[in-house]
Design a protein around this motif. Structure first.
Motif, short mmCIF file in Angstrom:
data_model
loop_
_atom_site.label_atom_id
_atom_site.label_comp_id
_atom_site.label_asym_id
_atom_site.label_seq_id
_atom_site.Cartn_x
_atom_site.Cartn_y
_atom_site.Cartn_z
N THR A 1 0.84 -1.20 0.00
CA THR A 1 0.00 0.00 0.00
C THR A 1 0.88 1.26 0.00
OG1 THR A 1 -1.53 -1.29 1.36
CG2 THR A 1 -2.00 1.05 1.12
N LEU A 2 2.00 1.16 0.71
CA LEU A 2 2.90 2.31 0.81
C LEU A 2 3.92 2.35 -0.33
CD1 LEU A 2 3.76 1.87 4.63
CD2 LEU A 2 1.94 3.30 3.65
N GLU A 3 3.99 1.24 -1.12
CA GLU A 3 5.05 1.08 -2.14
C GLU A 3 6.44 1.24 -1.52
OE1 GLU A 3 4.79 1.90 -6.28
OE2 GLU A 3 2.78 2.77 -6.09
N ARG A 4 6.63 0.66 -0.36
CA ARG A 4 7.96 0.68 0.28
C ARG A 4 8.46 -0.75 0.43
NH1 ARG A 4 8.38 4.62 5.34
NH2 ARG A 4 10.59 4.18 4.98
N TYR A 5 9.76 -0.94 0.21
CA TYR A 5 10.38 -2.26 0.16
C TYR A 5 11.57 -2.29 1.10
CZ TYR A 5 7.83 -2.40 -4.27
OH TYR A 5 6.85 -2.35 -5.23
N ILE B 1 14.83 -0.60 0.20
CA ILE B 1 15.13 -0.77 -1.23
C ILE B 1 14.29 0.25 -1.98
CG2 ILE B 1 15.05 -2.36 -3.19
CD1 ILE B 1 14.92 -4.66 -1.01
N THR B 2 14.93 1.11 -2.74
CA THR B 2 14.19 2.12 -3.49
C THR B 2 13.78 1.54 -4.82
OG1 THR B 2 15.63 3.78 -2.48
CG2 THR B 2 14.28 4.49 -4.35
N PRO B 3 12.45 1.39 -5.06
CA PRO B 3 12.02 0.78 -6.32
C PRO B 3 12.34 1.69 -7.50
CG PRO B 3 10.13 1.65 -5.12
CD PRO B 3 11.32 1.81 -4.22
N GLY B 4 12.58 1.06 -8.65
CA GLY B 4 12.90 1.83 -9.85
C GLY B 4 12.16 1.29 -11.04
N TYR B 5 12.60 1.67 -12.21
CA TYR B 5 11.94 1.16 -13.41
C TYR B 5 12.55 -0.18 -13.79
CZ TYR B 5 10.39 0.58 -18.16
OH TYR B 5 9.86 0.05 -19.31
N ALA B 6 13.87 -0.21 -13.99
CA ALA B 6 14.55 -1.46 -14.30
C ALA B 6 15.95 -1.41 -13.70
CB ALA B 6 14.60 -1.69 -15.80
N PRO B 7 16.26 -2.25 -12.77
CA PRO B 7 15.39 -3.26 -12.17
C PRO B 7 14.35 -2.65 -11.24
CG PRO B 7 17.49 -3.22 -11.01
CD PRO B 7 17.61 -2.24 -12.14
N ARG B 8 13.20 -3.30 -11.17
CA ARG B 8 12.08 -2.78 -10.40
C ARG B 8 12.37 -2.74 -8.90
NH1 ARG B 8 8.38 0.67 -9.26
NH2 ARG B 8 6.74 -0.14 -7.93
N VAL B 9 12.87 -3.86 -8.36
CA VAL B 9 13.15 -3.94 -6.91
C VAL B 9 14.63 -4.30 -6.74
CG1 VAL B 9 12.46 -4.97 -4.71
CG2 VAL B 9 10.80 -4.81 -6.56
N PRO B 10 15.50 -3.30 -6.81
CA PRO B 10 16.95 -3.56 -6.84
C PRO B 10 17.50 -4.02 -5.49
CG PRO B 10 16.56 -1.21 -6.86
CD PRO B 10 15.20 -1.86 -6.90
N TYR B 11 17.13 -5.24 -5.13
CA TYR B 11 17.50 -5.72 -3.79
C TYR B 11 18.99 -5.96 -3.65
CZ TYR B 11 17.32 -10.31 -6.09
OH TYR B 11 17.54 -11.36 -6.93
N LEU B 12 19.70 -6.08 -4.77
CA LEU B 12 21.15 -6.29 -4.66
C LEU B 12 21.86 -5.05 -4.10
CD1 LEU B 12 22.08 -8.37 -7.84
CD2 LEU B 12 21.77 -9.17 -5.50
#
Lengths: 205, 205
Positions: free
Chosen positions: A141-145, A180-191
């Motif tokens: 809901t918050l779009e936070r990872y 983790i700040t979501p982006g366009y590509a990669p979407r969830v850059p967990y590395l």
């Protein structure tokens, strides 16, 4: 590669109505599950030779199989089994990574009932072998990872088992996880979070 | 953990007759598939905290699922999919391991048609990420087992693609693989070969 189902729902025999047009999807990730987003991220990492991380197939107990002549075998009776490990693993620059991706619609805390005890035990075993085990948690809901290492998860797991709260608060993720700040590509850059974790871990040693 | 089927056969709706008594099994591994032996080996490694290696579930494409009232979901139509990776992976003392276990009844060579191209490609990707990718090959008639690194496999794979022989000879396994001496527990101690491989690899660098 993997089939996507809108609205975060698992496969149902009747196809769910699409509530968003294709155009909406290109501007926002609403309707995509965390699993979709992580799979896309893994595809990106694989194509760019950053890491080789795959989702494990869902374990199935097969009871009955038909072999109709020359056609391919058809499984006619099977059941979902409880996975004994996490969903994702692979290799990143020589490091063994092993993680579970979980999302919650809650805005203030992540219920620990989303994680199975055997997964926590598996992550401990991995950490003992100097693998990197962690959770990727989405507050959708918050779009936070957030990235949370198995060592940190263990603290909250033990707290629960000692009668404490059965969830990890958003505040605790902010304090003891890595956002983790979501982006366009990669979407969830967990590395990016793994890199930060390794820096901290290596400076501790 | 995993269900074992005697005589190297996959699950069939009608249960196969057991041709060996339980006593026979304790004296010999005849009738056990390499998969059984590797799974037992992995159980041993896990219990003795040597390594955390699991077999991946078989990928299934699910087409139809019934939800009979309160009973658990029943998969009523599904198909086997081609795996995109190898069967086994995990972590050993910080090293990422990734391998495929294959057996042949041939006595003089291992046919390369036992390995899929996408598995070879996957193993290359793993090696590029500094993971350790390899084959465990059993010449089951001879009861001889070999480790072969993905780098060495690549040489034979390329030879085949350039019009050369479509198999790896036993002699070539002896010369360019690492023999694994089977034991009681663990049955197929492939980590001994991994240790030797690491010694050789590290001395080359």
């Amino acid at each position: 590669m993997s089939i996507r189902y809108p609205n975060g729902k698992r496969y149902q025999p009747t196809s769910p109505k699409k509530t968003a047009s294709k155009k909406d999807y290109s501007f926002s990730n609403r309707g995509k599950t965390l699993e979709d987003e992580v799979n896309e991220t893994n595809d990106y990492y694989l194509q760019h030779k950053v890491a080789v991380i795959h989702k494990k197939p869902i374990p199935i107990q097969i009871v009955k199989v038909d072999y109709p002549g020359r056609a391919r075998a058809v499984i006619r009776e099977a059941y979902y089994r409880t996975p004994s490990t996490t969903d994702y693993n692979g290799v990143y620059n020589g490091y063994y990574l092993d993680f579970e991706a979980k999302e919650t619609k809650n805005k203030t805390s992540f219920p620990l009932q989303n994680v199975h005890e055997h997964q926590v035990l598996h992550m401990r075993q991995v950490a003992e072998q100097n693998g990197i085990a962690f959770l990727v948690v989405a507050f959708s809901t918050l779009e936070r990872y957030f990235f949370m290492s198995s060592q940190t998860l263990d603290l909250y797991w033990d707290r629960m088992n000692q009668g404490g709260r059965k969830s990890i608060t958003l505040d605790e993720f902010e304090q003891t996880g890595i956002e983790i700040t979501p982006g366009y590509a990669p979407r969830v850059p967990y590395l990016d979070a793994v890199d930060l974790y390794l820096t901290g871990k290596e400076s501790e040693e």
